[in-house]
Design an enzyme around this catalytic site. Structure first.
Site, PDB file in Angstrom:
ATOM      1  N   ASP A  21     -39.286  78.138 -58.017  1.00  0.00           N
ATOM      2  CA  ASP A  21     -38.889  77.300 -56.867  1.00  0.00           C
ATOM      3  C   ASP A  21     -38.183  76.063 -57.379  1.00  0.00           C
ATOM      4  O   ASP A  21     -38.814  75.074 -57.679  1.00  0.00           O
ATOM      5  CB  ASP A  21     -40.139  76.926 -56.066  1.00  0.00           C
ATOM      6  CG  ASP A  21     -39.823  76.119 -54.825  1.00  0.00           C
ATOM      7  OD1 ASP A  21     -38.639  76.023 -54.457  1.00  0.00           O
ATOM      8  OD2 ASP A  21     -40.758  75.565 -54.240  1.00  0.00           O
TER       9      ASP A  21
ATOM     10  N   HIS B 155     -45.153  75.319 -55.775  1.00  0.00           N
ATOM     11  CA  HIS B 155     -45.541  73.904 -55.867  1.00  0.00           C
ATOM     12  C   HIS B 155     -46.755  73.679 -56.764  1.00  0.00           C
ATOM     13  O   HIS B 155     -47.505  72.731 -56.557  1.00  0.00           O
ATOM     14  CB  HIS B 155     -45.823  73.315 -54.482  1.00  0.00           C
ATOM     15  CG  HIS B 155     -44.633  73.263 -53.585  1.00  0.00           C
ATOM     16  ND1 HIS B 155     -44.639  72.611 -52.372  1.00  0.00           N
ATOM     17  CD2 HIS B 155     -43.372  73.771 -53.726  1.00  0.00           C
ATOM     18  CE1 HIS B 155     -43.446  72.739 -51.798  1.00  0.00           C
ATOM     19  NE2 HIS B 155     -42.665  73.436 -52.590  1.00  0.00           N
TER      20      HIS B 155
ATOM     21  N   GLU C 201     -34.261  69.025 -52.245  1.00  0.00           N
ATOM     22  CA  GLU C 201     -34.727  69.899 -51.170  1.00  0.00           C
ATOM     23  C   GLU C 201     -36.184  69.624 -50.868  1.00  0.00           C
ATOM     24  O   GLU C 201     -36.614  69.630 -49.706  1.00  0.00           O
ATOM     25  CB  GLU C 201     -34.533  71.377 -51.594  1.00  0.00           C
ATOM     26  CG  GLU C 201     -34.789  72.387 -50.487  1.00  0.00           C
ATOM     27  CD  GLU C 201     -36.232  72.893 -50.396  1.00  0.00           C
ATOM     28  OE1 GLU C 201     -36.546  73.605 -49.434  1.00  0.00           O
ATOM     29  OE2 GLU C 201     -37.050  72.557 -51.276  1.00  0.00           O
ATOM     30  N   GLU C 202     -36.965  69.408 -51.931  1.00  0.00           N
ATOM     31  CA  GLU C 202     -38.417  69.339 -51.779  1.00  0.00           C
ATOM     32  C   GLU C 202     -38.884  68.148 -50.936  1.00  0.00           C
ATOM     33  O   GLU C 202     -39.987  68.161 -50.403  1.00  0.00           O
ATOM     34  CB  GLU C 202     -39.102  69.297 -53.151  1.00  0.00           C
ATOM     35  CG  GLU C 202     -38.897  70.559 -54.005  1.00  0.00           C
ATOM     36  CD  GLU C 202     -39.538  71.808 -53.399  1.00  0.00           C
ATOM     37  OE1 GLU C 202     -40.133  71.735 -52.312  1.00  0.00           O
ATOM     38  OE2 GLU C 202     -39.427  72.878 -54.029  1.00  0.00           O
TER      39      GLU C 202
ATOM     40  N   HIS D 135     -31.638  75.525 -54.674  1.00  0.00           N
ATOM     41  CA  HIS D 135     -31.775  74.086 -54.973  1.00  0.00           C
ATOM     42  C   HIS D 135     -32.198  73.854 -56.417  1.00  0.00           C
ATOM     43  O   HIS D 135     -32.993  74.606 -56.981  1.00  0.00           O
ATOM     44  CB  HIS D 135     -32.670  73.360 -53.971  1.00  0.00           C
ATOM     45  CG  HIS D 135     -34.119  73.725 -53.988  1.00  0.00           C
ATOM     46  ND1 HIS D 135     -35.024  73.120 -54.838  1.00  0.00           N
ATOM     47  CD2 HIS D 135     -34.834  74.615 -53.260  1.00  0.00           C
ATOM     48  CE1 HIS D 135     -36.228  73.634 -54.623  1.00  0.00           C
ATOM     49  NE2 HIS D 135     -36.148  74.543 -53.671  1.00  0.00           N
TER      50      HIS D 135
ATOM     51  N   ASP E 262     -34.291  81.011 -51.832  1.00  0.00           N
ATOM     52  CA  ASP E 262     -35.344  80.029 -52.121  1.00  0.00           C
ATOM     53  C   ASP E 262     -36.701  80.591 -51.726  1.00  0.00           C
ATOM     54  O   ASP E 262     -37.616  79.864 -51.375  1.00  0.00           O
ATOM     55  CB  ASP E 262     -35.056  78.709 -51.398  1.00  0.00           C
ATOM     56  CG  ASP E 262     -36.017  77.604 -51.810  1.00  0.00           C
ATOM     57  OD1 ASP E 262     -36.632  77.728 -52.886  1.00  0.00           O
ATOM     58  OD2 ASP E 262     -36.159  76.626 -51.054  1.00  0.00           O
TER      59      ASP E 262
END
Lengths: 497, 497
Positions: free
Chosen positions: A307, A440, A341-342, A295, A369
């Site tokens: 990420d 994140h 995606e998140e 992503h 991912d």
């Protein structure tokens, strides 16, 4: 990657990312494999091609290319958040890259995505000691009022504790601090996803959730959080592991904790983003597709290098390398760089809906991912025969020591609803023990990644996708006995609202 | 701990903290030891006392006590910066603790200390991408003007590169970014200490120094920095390793970097702080002193739990345990909690001056300021005979696996000018590979520490200091051949101005 969405719609998928060491007994024993000799021989016949791909990445013209392109990309765009113009510019840029590298049928496919923005936040512990208490809003959270809120805090370790008789009656009007232990991502992320809602049910005015990570350097980790219908929405944010532990100590000593929060976020109207697609059209069965993905969007802290910059870039770059080497498989190789995606697999969800009738032609789906650290091989979701084919293919990755083939009941993040139901697929198995250290957080930068590892990861991706796309025999859809009960159903996952 | 001061006055001490793994061949071979049998036997006769101390900390009434007291302390005071009222309150508090635990001759000894305060800072990269660029001012730095400064940046890796013909001419009017590799603390910290001055000599307007650490989670590390007489003072700050690397990549691609800095600090007039002293007065030779120390002050980021809350607390708590167990040695055990170590061993320097005539009575000096992770034993500065005594003593620490005795040419931080010249001394040898991950950063919190390790560290400290203070024979001052040339001189180190 974002997993809480799956927890909502697919309770069985709580295993989440396969972190090396979790593999257990998920490798097929040699005596369980009994591939027809012509199939084994055919796979072995790709050794020359596999070596050509590997050599081009480890010694040749593509050496360092994945890292270099990714670094240019993240240095240029930084974070790429759903709903922002910056993400759309990054999407244009990567489609241009695909063009430069000769991919075919390059285009974007539109998706309606959320647009949540973090503005300046102020936070302070007022009692028992006046000090700044760093917090980081969770995706989708509402703001406090303009004046902020000031309230006593109560610390809990688990939902059970929150709901217990002696705690639940104390929650009203308070800020609930969830100081949940790290168990696994799947185990701990529930507090991030649902902590606010569970606290609100008991009258809390805000929720602070300990960052979901096994290791902290006073690091804040964000992530999407979900409100529940008919439950008052309250502001939510993460705090560091260290500060959650400090608050716990205050409470354990009987000291009163008072916190002031002034959290400013904005949920704008949904806007339009795009999944990005590029192909090497198949030479003889172009309607059959091997999908290779990651992503392109990221969280707003850090620059999303890990990420999922790494996963996205090994995906399109694998096709670029194959094309550069003049390798066109029988089936179509299609890279898809998912958007949003998140916020809950939003890009995938739209793609699944619009391509639903094509899914029967999806031979194999791949997504990286869960890190692009030292590649170890492939995690796959497939039956015994499929597993044996993967095992045979990864033997060709011996030059880069990536010969492990490990079964997972669901692999990938966006693609996991597919791989957990019927479509066979794979994720990159890699030494990702530290993945959730950075996940994140503002520490998700290029420094997490290593040029050589990215070269190897691209090699794994290119070799495996190419061979599966080129084999005479279609990759088998059937699952082994243990997952047979799910195989018949091609589930349609509704788009998230 | 703060080491750059030592680099200025004692160039030989660049080895700095002994990090486990650096020990090399610094252990004395058994065949090199030839202690008189009565001495060996006397040391062995302390086994019962050593076990009593160890058991009281590992299983008995003092179990968890060091951690519990330290957590209460750092949770109450947070950071303890030289010149602040908060530090003085913390000093009062710890002297009260000593009182509660029955130490004798408790008092403070006044020291004039610097008072440098960090106010709000703003920083932004304007080109090639507009984004926040976290920085953290270095101790003692001047501010920018009220409007801040905006300038192009130039990245260098070494002082040699800065001074090279083709780089030095480009520096004028620019912000110099030092992207020095981590080699060791002693190797890399020179850029933090002198980067601003070296850049200013070539006309730079500010200096940003990559945080001095082997591992980063986008972590900023502060520390004192030194200006040089007759060189223009320019503002200095640290940046993260990750951002230094990003700036390096921009420069390597030929991209122009423009940074805006608005750094606000204030150097107030010097104020009065105190070294804190507590004793167990010797039963038969009270004028002889075994000094057990750590520093009570910390940097303003983090809460100084590791640097040096752990070292300070095992020091006074070791005496509290000995006193609680009714153990009074022949010589005086004196704990000193230094103030203003971080600004350049200021507290020690004043103490050294006012106690100069007493130094001949200092039998042995100890300081723990390199972590209180899993204790491994003792790092000592002493001659062969002294080393053999230490080796014999640490055998009594077998119940907690802390039996290593390793020679260091200089041990401790405050006490290092003593231990590098004549006075024998020791530091806590511990598994501190991660020490510099947290050092001088906001990640220096209680979570770095572990209750069991603190119990063991206090046990090491109490057993070693007690036995040396109680042995019939005075601990030998002579050094071995390799350091003989320094042994005759008891150097007087002038107070830092």
């Amino acid at each position: 990657m974002k997993k809480s969405f799956l927890l909502l719609i697919l309770p069985a998928l709580t295993s989440c990312a396969l972190v090396k060491g979790d593999t257990g007994n998920n490798e097929i024993r040699d005596d369980e494999c009994n591939l027809p000799s012509e199939l084994s021989n055919e796979i072995r016949s790709y050794e020359g091609i596999a070596n050509k791909i590997i050599n081009s990445l480890i010694y040749g013209k593509y050496k360092g290319g994945t890292y270099k392109e990714l670094a240019k990309f993240v240095d240029k765009f930084g974070a790429r958040v759903s709903g922002t113009e910056n993400l759309e510019n990054a999407i244009d840029y990567v489609q241009d890259l695909m063009k430069t590298h000769g991919l075919e049928n390059i285009h974007g496919e539109e998706v309606t995505v959320p647009h949540w923005v973090r503005y300046k936040t102020l936070q302070m512990m007022l009692q028992p000691r006046r000090t700044n208490l760093p917090v980081l809003g969770l995706g989708g959270s509402i703001s406090t009022s303009d004046e902020g809120l000031e309230a006593e805090a109560i610390v809990v370790n688990t939902f059970d504790q929150l709901k217990s008789d002696n705690v639940s009656k104390l929650v009203k009007g308070k800020i609930v601090v969830f100081n949940e232990d790290w168990t696994s991502y799947g185990g701990s992320v529930q507090y991030r996803s649902h902590g606010g809602t569970e606290a609100a049910k008991l009258g809390a005015v805000a929720a602070l959730i300990r960052s979901v990570t096994p290791f902290s350097m006073r690091t804040l980790h964000t992530g999407w959080q979900d409100y529940e219908d008919n439950v008052t929405q309250i502001p939510t944010a993460s705090i560091t592991k260290e500060d959650a532990q400090m608050l716990q100590r205050y409470q354990d000593r009987g000291q009163k904790i008072v916190i002031k929060l002034n959290l400013n976020y904005m949920r704008y109207n949904d806007s339009i983003s795009r999944n990005s697609v590029g192909e090497i059209i198949g030479s003889s069965v172009p309607q059959k597709v091997v999908l290779v993905s990651g992503h392109i969007d990221s969280w707003d802290v850090g620059v999303g290098a890990m990420d999922d910059g790494g996963g996205a870039f090994i995906s399109w770059y694998a096709l670029a390398v194959l094309n550069g080497l003049g390798l066109r498989a029988k089936r179509t190789l299609r890279t898809v760089l998912w958007t949003a995606e998140e916020e809950g697999l939003i890009g995938w969800s739209a793609y699944n809906e619009s391509h639903f009738n094509e899914l029967e032609n999806f031979t194999f789906v791949m997504e990286s991912d869960e890190g692009t650290f030292t590649p170890l091989g492939i995690e796959y979701a497939a039956g015994i025969k499929g597993g044996c084919i993967i095992q045979e293919i990864v033997k060709l990755l011996a030059p880069i020591n990536a010969t492990q083939a490990v079964y997972g009941s669901s692999v990938g993040s966006d693609i996991s609803p597919w791989t957990s139901s019927l479509i066979p697929g794979a994720s990159l198995l890699n030494a990702n023990e530290r993945y959730f250290w950075f996940h994140h957080s503002m520490a998700d930068t290029m420094d997490v990644l290593d040029p050589d590892n990215l070269d190897k990861a691209t090699a794994v991706w290119a070799v495996v996708s190419y061979i599966i796309a080129d084999l005479t025999e279609e990759f088998p859809r059937e699952r082994d006995e243990s997952t047979k009960n799910t195989k018949a159903k091609l589930v349609f996952y509704p788009r998230r609202t």
